[in-house]
Design a protein around this motif. Structure first.
Motif, PDB file in Angstrom:
ATOM      1  N   SER A  11     -61.913  22.121 -79.172  1.00 58.59           N
ATOM      2  CA  SER A  11     -61.925  22.667 -77.815  1.00 58.59           C
ATOM      3  C   SER A  11     -60.516  23.041 -77.355  1.00 58.59           C
ATOM      4  O   SER A  11     -60.308  24.087 -76.725  1.00 58.59           O
ATOM      5  CB  SER A  11     -62.534  21.649 -76.848  1.00 58.59           C
ATOM      6  N   TRP A  65     -66.234  21.524 -72.570  1.00 62.01           N
ATOM      7  CA  TRP A  65     -66.569  21.530 -73.998  1.00 62.01           C
ATOM      8  C   TRP A  65     -66.370  20.138 -74.594  1.00 62.01           C
ATOM      9  O   TRP A  65     -67.259  19.596 -75.263  1.00 62.01           O
ATOM     10  CB  TRP A  65     -65.669  22.551 -74.687  1.00 62.01           C
ATOM     11  N   GLU A  66     -65.213  19.544 -74.355  1.00 61.44           N
ATOM     12  CA  GLU A  66     -64.943  18.231 -74.936  1.00 61.44           C
ATOM     13  C   GLU A  66     -65.886  17.174 -74.372  1.00 61.44           C
ATOM     14  O   GLU A  66     -66.406  16.332 -75.119  1.00 61.44           O
ATOM     15  CB  GLU A  66     -63.494  17.827 -74.673  1.00 61.44           C
ATOM     16  N   THR A  67     -66.126  17.217 -73.065  1.00 59.37           N
ATOM     17  CA  THR A  67     -67.026  16.231 -72.452  1.00 59.37           C
ATOM     18  C   THR A  67     -68.429  16.352 -73.021  1.00 59.37           C
ATOM     19  O   THR A  67     -69.068  15.341 -73.360  1.00 59.37           O
ATOM     20  CB  THR A  67     -67.055  16.414 -70.932  1.00 59.37           C
ATOM     21  N   ALA A  68     -68.923  17.578 -73.150  1.00 58.87           N
ATOM     22  CA  ALA A  68     -70.269  17.776 -73.691  1.00 58.87           C
ATOM     23  C   ALA A  68     -70.354  17.289 -75.133  1.00 58.87           C
ATOM     24  O   ALA A  68     -71.347  16.672 -75.539  1.00 58.87           O
ATOM     25  CB  ALA A  68     -70.645  19.249 -73.606  1.00 58.87           C
ATOM     26  N   ALA A  69     -69.307  17.566 -75.922  1.00 60.96           N
ATOM     27  CA  ALA A  69     -69.311  17.138 -77.322  1.00 60.96           C
ATOM     28  C   ALA A  69     -69.354  15.616 -77.434  1.00 60.96           C
ATOM     29  O   ALA A  69     -70.081  15.050 -78.258  1.00 60.96           O
ATOM     30  CB  ALA A  69     -68.086  17.684 -78.038  1.00 60.96           C
ATOM     31  N   ARG A  72     -70.443  13.521 -75.095  1.00 62.83           N
ATOM     32  CA  ARG A  72     -71.700  12.997 -74.572  1.00 62.83           C
ATOM     33  C   ARG A  72     -72.841  13.203 -75.573  1.00 62.83           C
ATOM     34  O   ARG A  72     -73.750  12.372 -75.674  1.00 62.83           O
ATOM     35  CB  ARG A  72     -72.053  13.680 -73.244  1.00 62.83           C
ATOM     36  N   ARG A  73     -72.781  14.319 -76.316  1.00 59.83           N
ATOM     37  CA  ARG A  73     -73.805  14.531 -77.343  1.00 59.83           C
ATOM     38  C   ARG A  73     -73.741  13.457 -78.410  1.00 59.83           C
ATOM     39  O   ARG A  73     -74.752  13.044 -78.971  1.00 59.83           O
ATOM     40  CB  ARG A  73     -73.620  15.910 -77.995  1.00 59.83           C
ATOM     41  N   ALA A  74     -72.536  12.995 -78.675  1.00 58.20           N
ATOM     42  CA  ALA A  74     -72.392  11.903 -79.638  1.00 58.20           C
ATOM     43  C   ALA A  74     -72.802  10.564 -79.031  1.00 58.20           C
ATOM     44  O   ALA A  74     -72.819   9.547 -79.726  1.00 58.20           O
ATOM     45  CB  ALA A  74     -70.946  11.820 -80.128  1.00 58.20           C
ATOM     46  N   ASN A  75     -73.096  10.592 -77.707  1.00 59.05           N
ATOM     47  CA  ASN A  75     -73.578   9.406 -76.987  1.00 59.05           C
ATOM     48  C   ASN A  75     -72.561   8.283 -76.961  1.00 59.05           C
ATOM     49  O   ASN A  75     -72.920   7.112 -76.833  1.00 59.05           O
ATOM     50  CB  ASN A  75     -74.888   8.886 -77.585  1.00 59.05           C
TER      51      ASN A  75
END
Length: 397
Positions: A343, A382-386, A388-391
């Motif tokens: 990102s 972008w970084e936050t979503a990535a 959060r997707r990794a949980n």
């Protein structure tokens, strides 16, 4: 049997909290950061940028060295507090001389800077007397010798004519910055080792995070003070909102995950000394420098939303680029990933494209500032979503 002298060193059991005296000391650097921003704004030329950058390197090194020293010393002890307050007085004098450091106050700046660096190191030797930490005592003997050498160049530059001053001070900065890289090697005294730099990682991480807050706060102060003096019209209101959103996005990029991962790595990664030297001592200066330039850019956009010189365009794009570069490198070295965050790399590419397109597309400072803020928002999202997707917020060892 004579009782041993009370130690001035911290109790190293558990996390060493940042003390109120340290926070009080850091307030001086709000003034220093503000002075640097105003100095750059008033001398927004290549030569002015180089001179301001040189002064910033000195100011940052003075602050980070003090942070290392107070990592070992206990600010709750009266002699340590008095030392911190003496450094505060010196810091105020130093900050006051910054705008005219390359004019009539060069010697004042140099003398105060050298006195603070050498005096603090001599205090550390006094605190370590009596064999409490022989290896660290020898380490500070070497450090004092290196700082004495750089101090001589600072003073020589202060005595020199303004045209030659930068060269003397460049040599002084080179000595100061090369010292840790060379492990403060001194003929006859050997060199330091990473074992000598047994810092408490959580404390240093917290100090640097607080300095980022100070620098971001300075940026918001400049924005608010400038906006308050202007006529409120659609252009100035848009510039004000853009600057504020940019500051929030900068906070998000550093603190949402990077600060926590960095602290975890320096505390639990098994390479505390290396992380303290590389990630927090060297790479954080890019982050703080980026914030300072962004503050200048925000003021330019507020005051001149319709037109800017090439130097202004360079500041509007260069500040965010410097900040993203520093954050990318910081997150890279504090994690086990092979490459910097994607990102952040994408953000740097977008900023490079904006820099190249600004002149051909005749982008106004307002539109260019809005575009750089959008880049910050994209990187943060972008970084936050990535993550959060990794949980999870990865706390890699």
């Amino acid at each position: 049997m004579t009782p041993s002298r009370p130690t001035l060193l911290r109790n190293r059991e558990g996390h060493a909290k940042v003390g109120y005296a340290e926070l009080f000391f850091d307030l001086v650097f709000v003034f220093a950061v503000t002075q640097l921003s105003h100095t750059l704004l008033e001398h927004l030329t290549p030569a002015g940028a180089l001179r301001t950058g040189l002064l910033f390197l000195g100011v940052w090194w003075l602050w980070i060295y003090t942070s290392w020293v107070t990592n070992w010393l206990d600010p709750e002890k009266v002699p340590v507090r008095l030392m911190i307050f003496a450094l505060m007085l010196g810091g105020l004098l130093l900050s006051s001389s910054l705008p005219d450091a390359f004019a009539e106050r060069g010697l004042a700046f140099a003398a105060v800077f050298a006195a603070m660096q050498i005096g603090r190191s001599l205090f550390m030797l006094w605190a370590l007397r009596g064999g409490r930490s022989p290896s660290n005592f020898r380490n500070f003997v070497r450090i004092t010798l290196w700082l004495t050498a750089s101090g001589a160049l600072w003073i020589a530059g202060g005595l020199a004519e303004p045209e030659a001053r930068a060269w003397w001070w460049l040599g002084a900065v080179a000595i100061e910055y090369l010292g840790p890289m060379a492990f403060f090697r001194v003929p006859g005294l050997g060199r330091s080792t990473l074992a000598d730099w047994d810092v408490e990682g959580g404390h240093l991480s917290e100090r640097c995070g607080l300095f980022i807050i100070i620098a971001l706060g300075e940026s918001i102060l400049i924005t608010g003070a400038t906006f308050a003096k202007l006529e409120w019209n659609p252009s100035t209101i848009a510039a004000f909102c853009t600057a504020f959103l940019g500051s929030v996005a900068m906070w998000w990029i550093y603190f949402d995950s990077g600060a926590a991962r960095g602290e975890h790595r320096i505390v639990h990664g098994g390479d505390t000394a290396r992380q303290a030297r590389l990630a927090y001592t060297y790479l954080h200066l890019l982050i703080v420098g980026g914030i300072i330039v962004c503050a200048v850019a925000d003021e330019l956009v507020l005051v001149h939303p319709d037109h800017a010189e090439p130097a202004g365009i360079a500041a509007i794009v260069g500040g965010p680029a410097l900040y993203l570069l520093g954050c990318a490198l910081f997150k890279w070295v504090t994690n086990t990933r092979r490459f910097p965050p994607v990102s952040h790399c994408a953000g740097l590419l977008l900023l490079a494209a904006l820099g190249l397109a600004a002149a051909p597309l005749h982008l106004s400072p307002l539109w260019l500032g809005a575009a750089t803020t959008l880049v910050f928002v994209i990187v943060a999202g972008w970084e936050t979503a990535a993550l959060r997707r990794a949980n999870t917020v990865p706390l890699t060892h």
